[in-house]
Motif scaffolding. Structure first.
Motif, PDB file in Angstrom:
ATOM      1  N   ALA A  24       0.819  -1.216   0.000  1.00 20.77           N
ATOM      2  CA  ALA A  24       0.000   0.000   0.000  1.00 20.77           C
ATOM      3  C   ALA A  24       0.852   1.266   0.000  1.00 20.77           C
ATOM      4  N   CYS A  25       1.998   1.224   0.681  1.00 20.60           N
ATOM      5  CA  CYS A  25       2.864   2.414   0.699  1.00 20.60           C
ATOM      6  C   CYS A  25       3.917   2.356  -0.411  1.00 20.60           C
ATOM      7  N   GLY A  26       3.635   1.573  -1.445  1.00 21.56           N
ATOM      8  CA  GLY A  26       4.501   1.569  -2.624  1.00 21.56           C
ATOM      9  C   GLY A  26       5.914   1.119  -2.337  1.00 21.56           C
ATOM     10  N   PHE A  27       6.044   0.024  -1.556  1.00 15.78           N
ATOM     11  CA  PHE A  27       7.359  -0.529  -1.195  1.00 15.78           C
ATOM     12  C   PHE A  27       8.218   0.493  -0.455  1.00 15.78           C
ATOM     13  N   GLY A  28       7.547   1.384   0.269  1.00 13.30           N
ATOM     14  CA  GLY A  28       8.248   2.383   1.073  1.00 13.30           C
ATOM     15  C   GLY A  28       8.317   3.758   0.428  1.00 13.30           C
ATOM     16  N   SER A  29       8.001   3.865  -0.865  1.00 14.54           N
ATOM     17  CA  SER A  29       8.106   5.168  -1.536  1.00 14.54           C
ATOM     18  C   SER A  29       7.112   6.188  -0.980  1.00 14.54           C
ATOM     19  N   GLY A  30       5.998   5.732  -0.432  1.00 13.59           N
ATOM     20  CA  GLY A  30       5.019   6.635   0.155  1.00 13.59           C
ATOM     21  C   GLY A  30       5.421   7.168   1.518  1.00 13.59           C
ATOM     22  N   LEU A  31       6.550   6.712   2.028  1.00 15.88           N
ATOM     23  CA  LEU A  31       7.019   7.184   3.333  1.00 15.88           C
ATOM     24  C   LEU A  31       7.983   8.362   3.209  1.00 15.88           C
ATOM     25  N   ALA A  32       8.142   8.888   1.992  1.00 14.55           N
ATOM     26  CA  ALA A  32       8.961  10.089   1.802  1.00 14.55           C
ATOM     27  C   ALA A  32       8.374  11.216   2.653  1.00 14.55           C
ATOM     28  N   PHE A  39       6.827  10.699  -5.369  1.00 10.86           N
ATOM     29  CA  PHE A  39       7.782   9.615  -5.127  1.00 10.86           C
ATOM     30  C   PHE A  39       7.182   8.265  -5.494  1.00 10.86           C
ATOM     31  N   GLY A  40       5.896   8.074  -5.204  1.00 12.82           N
ATOM     32  CA  GLY A  40       5.232   6.828  -5.590  1.00 12.82           C
ATOM     33  C   GLY A  40       5.179   6.660  -7.095  1.00 12.82           C
ATOM     34  N   SER A  41       4.873   7.745  -7.804  1.00  9.02           N
ATOM     35  CA  SER A  41       4.823   7.692  -9.271  1.00  9.02           C
ATOM     36  C   SER A  41       6.194   7.409  -9.863  1.00  9.02           C
ATOM     37  N   LEU A  42       7.222   8.022  -9.288  1.00  8.30           N
ATOM     38  CA  LEU A  42       8.592   7.751  -9.752  1.00  8.30           C
ATOM     39  C   LEU A  42       8.982   6.299  -9.488  1.00  8.30           C
ATOM     40  N   ALA A  43       8.634   5.795  -8.310  1.00  6.90           N
ATOM     41  CA  ALA A  43       8.965   4.406  -7.973  1.00  6.90           C
ATOM     42  C   ALA A  43       8.240   3.430  -8.893  1.00  6.90           C
ATOM     43  N   ALA A  44       7.070   3.816  -9.380  1.00 12.63           N
ATOM     44  CA  ALA A  44       6.296   2.948 -10.278  1.00 12.63           C
ATOM     45  C   ALA A  44       6.985   2.747 -11.622  1.00 12.63           C
ATOM     46  N   ILE A  45       7.838   3.668 -12.011  1.00 14.36           N
ATOM     47  CA  ILE A  45       8.492   3.570 -13.316  1.00 14.36           C
ATOM     48  C   ILE A  45       9.474   2.404 -13.354  1.00 14.36           C
ATOM     49  N   GLY A  46      10.119   2.092 -12.244  1.00 11.86           N
ATOM     50  CA  GLY A  46      11.058   0.961 -12.207  1.00 11.86           C
ATOM     51  C   GLY A  46      10.405  -0.350 -12.626  1.00 11.86           C
ATOM     52  N   PRO A  47       9.336  -0.789 -11.928  1.00 11.36           N
ATOM     53  CA  PRO A  47       8.679  -2.029 -12.355  1.00 11.36           C
ATOM     54  C   PRO A  47       8.067  -1.908 -13.755  1.00 11.36           C
ATOM     55  N   TRP A  48       7.611  -0.709 -14.118  1.00  8.90           N
ATOM     56  CA  TRP A  48       7.027  -0.527 -15.446  1.00  8.90           C
ATOM     57  C   TRP A  48       8.062  -0.783 -16.537  1.00  8.90           C
ATOM     58  N   LEU A  49       9.315  -0.425 -16.294  1.00  7.49           N
ATOM     59  CA  LEU A  49      10.354  -0.688 -17.295  1.00  7.49           C
ATOM     60  C   LEU A  49      10.479  -2.188 -17.565  1.00  7.49           C
ATOM     61  N   LEU A  50      10.238  -3.007 -16.550  1.00  9.40           N
ATOM     62  CA  LEU A  50      10.193  -4.453 -16.762  1.00  9.40           C
ATOM     63  C   LEU A  50       8.924  -4.853 -17.497  1.00  9.40           C
ATOM     64  N   LEU A  51       7.797  -4.287 -17.087  1.00  6.41           N
ATOM     65  CA  LEU A  51       6.523  -4.579 -17.751  1.00  6.41           C
ATOM     66  C   LEU A  51       6.551  -4.161 -19.219  1.00  6.41           C
ATOM     67  N   ARG A  52       7.276  -3.111 -19.512  1.00  7.77           N
ATOM     68  CA  ARG A  52       7.351  -2.582 -20.875  1.00  7.77           C
ATOM     69  C   ARG A  52       7.848  -3.640 -21.859  1.00  7.77           C
ATOM     70  N   GLN A  53       8.615  -4.596 -21.358  1.00  5.35           N
ATOM     71  CA  GLN A  53       9.138  -5.662 -22.210  1.00  5.35           C
ATOM     72  C   GLN A  53       8.048  -6.647 -22.614  1.00  5.35           C
ATOM     73  N   GLY A  54       6.929  -6.631 -21.902  1.00  2.46           N
ATOM     74  CA  GLY A  54       5.826  -7.553 -22.189  1.00  2.46           C
ATOM     75  C   GLY A  54       4.823  -6.959 -23.156  1.00  2.46           C
TER      76      GLY A  54
END
Length: 165
Positions: A24-32, A39-54
């Protein structure tokens, strides 16, 4: 508890001590300490870069499953905090950001930056019906839905931008 207050150490530990709170706290990114949504939106880009391959189908499946899990996780975490939509709960930013970036799956790198900016714009600005959903839906569904619609609006604008640039 006012939703604008910073979490206490006890609340932070409670969130991070369970998989539900961690998600819920975005793997800790929401605790900024500030700009948790950004920060949550920025943290979401990391996993999305993996998803982008699909494929688009895989991305949509992950978004739908992530949304359903997010409704539950944000509801549980919000009840634990005593606030429906505390700003530290940023899993909704992950899902909204991934929706916003759908048109960028096969696009140049600048589309990722544009998708990020567009999502943040709609998430902060909250034009109708986003503001309505934010004010009237409660619990986990309320946490998630306004960001889903912000993501859809951002994706539409990004798709138009990509078509005409």
């Amino acid at each position: 508890m006012n939703e604008r207050k910073v979490l206490t150490q006890t609340q932070r530990r409670a969130l991070l001590s369970t998989p539900t709170g961690w998600l819920a706290c975005g793997f800790g990114s929401g605790l900024a300490p500030v700009a948790q949504g950004t920060f949550g939106s920025l943290a979401a880009i990391g996993p999305w870069l993996l998803l982008r391959q699909g494929s688009l189908s895989l991305n949509l499946l992950v978004i739908v499953i992530g949304f359903a899990i997010g409704v539950w996780a944000c509801d549980v975490a919000g009840r634990a905090l005593g606030v429906d939509d505390h700003r530290s709960l940023v899993w909704d930013e992950f899902i909204g950001q991934w929706i916003a970036l759908l048109p960028a799956l096969l696009a140049p790198w600048w589309a990722v930056a544009a998708g990020f900016v567009l999502f943040r714009l709609f998430d902060v600005w909250k034009p109708w019906p986003i503001r309505y959903l934010d004010k009237h839906l409660k619990r986990g569904l309320g946490v998630m839905m306004d960001d889903v619609v912000a993501g859809i609006f951002a994706a539409i604008v990004l798709k138009l931008l990509l078509a005409y640039v």
